[in-house]
Design a protein around this motif. Structure first.
Motif: not given
Length: 205
Positions: A128-146
């Motif tokens: 569920l966490c991965l699904l929520l974060l995938t949309r923002h994975r390429n936004d910036n270093l902050n989001m790609s690291s999480v």
């Protein structure tokens, strides 16, 4: 026209950060709750892989908290937070290795049934966490690291489930120890990648 364009871009960035914050709050709470559940189960089941995975959950909750803190800050601040995330992951790699050494010395046999049930719950939570974060994975270093932290959680969860099955079949401590050591390697490699990226960002900033 230029002012209108700048205002539109600023509004778009603001909305993006609001969406990122909502996602980060959601995954933070999921990981905090699962840390309590998994750590307690890991101690009760005498399972290195469960306790190691629970520490990963706690680490991720701290990672998401730091990401929320810097979400409206500069690129330099975000790079600093990413550096902190890398250090946290590296410390957990050391902690899991220390626990593995103790487990081998103590020789306590883990309970495979508890490992399996809690492992499934942790896997569903992290999917569920991965699904929520995938949309923002390429936004910036902050989001790609999480996002990278969340992806590693899936690897850890599937490893815990594999260990649970092998423990049930073999009644041996070795599968649990093997997965615990595998988690150590995964944490250390991820920490190295995040530390390298964040250091480059800090130098550029």
């Amino acid at each position: 026209m230029a002012d209108d364009c700048c205002q539109a871009k600023a509004c778009e960035v603001s909305k993006l950060k609001e969406r990122q914050a909502k996602v980060l709050w959601s995954v933070l709470w999921i990981n905090a709750v699962m840390f309590v559940v998994e750590f307690g189960a890991g101690i009760r089941a005498a399972s290195l892989s469960l306790t190691g995975d629970s520490l990963d959950m706690l680490g991720d909750a701290l990672v998401y908290a730091s990401s929320l803190y810097v979400i409206h800050k500069s690129a330099k601040a975000q790079a600093g937070a990413a550096l902190l995330k890398g250090l946290i992951m590296f410390l957990f790699a050391i902690a899991v290795f220390a626990r593995a050494s103790y487990q081998l010395f103590a020789g306590a046999s883990p309970e495979g049934s508890i490992m399996g049930v809690v492992g499934v719950l942790a896997l569903l939570a992290n999917l569920l966490c991965l699904l929520l974060l995938t949309r923002h994975r390429n936004d910036n270093l902050n989001m790609s690291s999480v996002w990278l932290c969340s992806r590693n959680d899936i690897i850890a969860n599937t490893s815990v489930l594999a260990a649970a099955v092998l423990v049930l079949l073999t009644h041996s401590i070795l599968p649990d120890l093997a997965v615990g050591l595998l988690l150590t390697v995964v944490f250390a490699k991820s920490a190295g990648k995040v530390l390298s990226q964040s250091w480059k960002e800090l130098q550029q900033a």
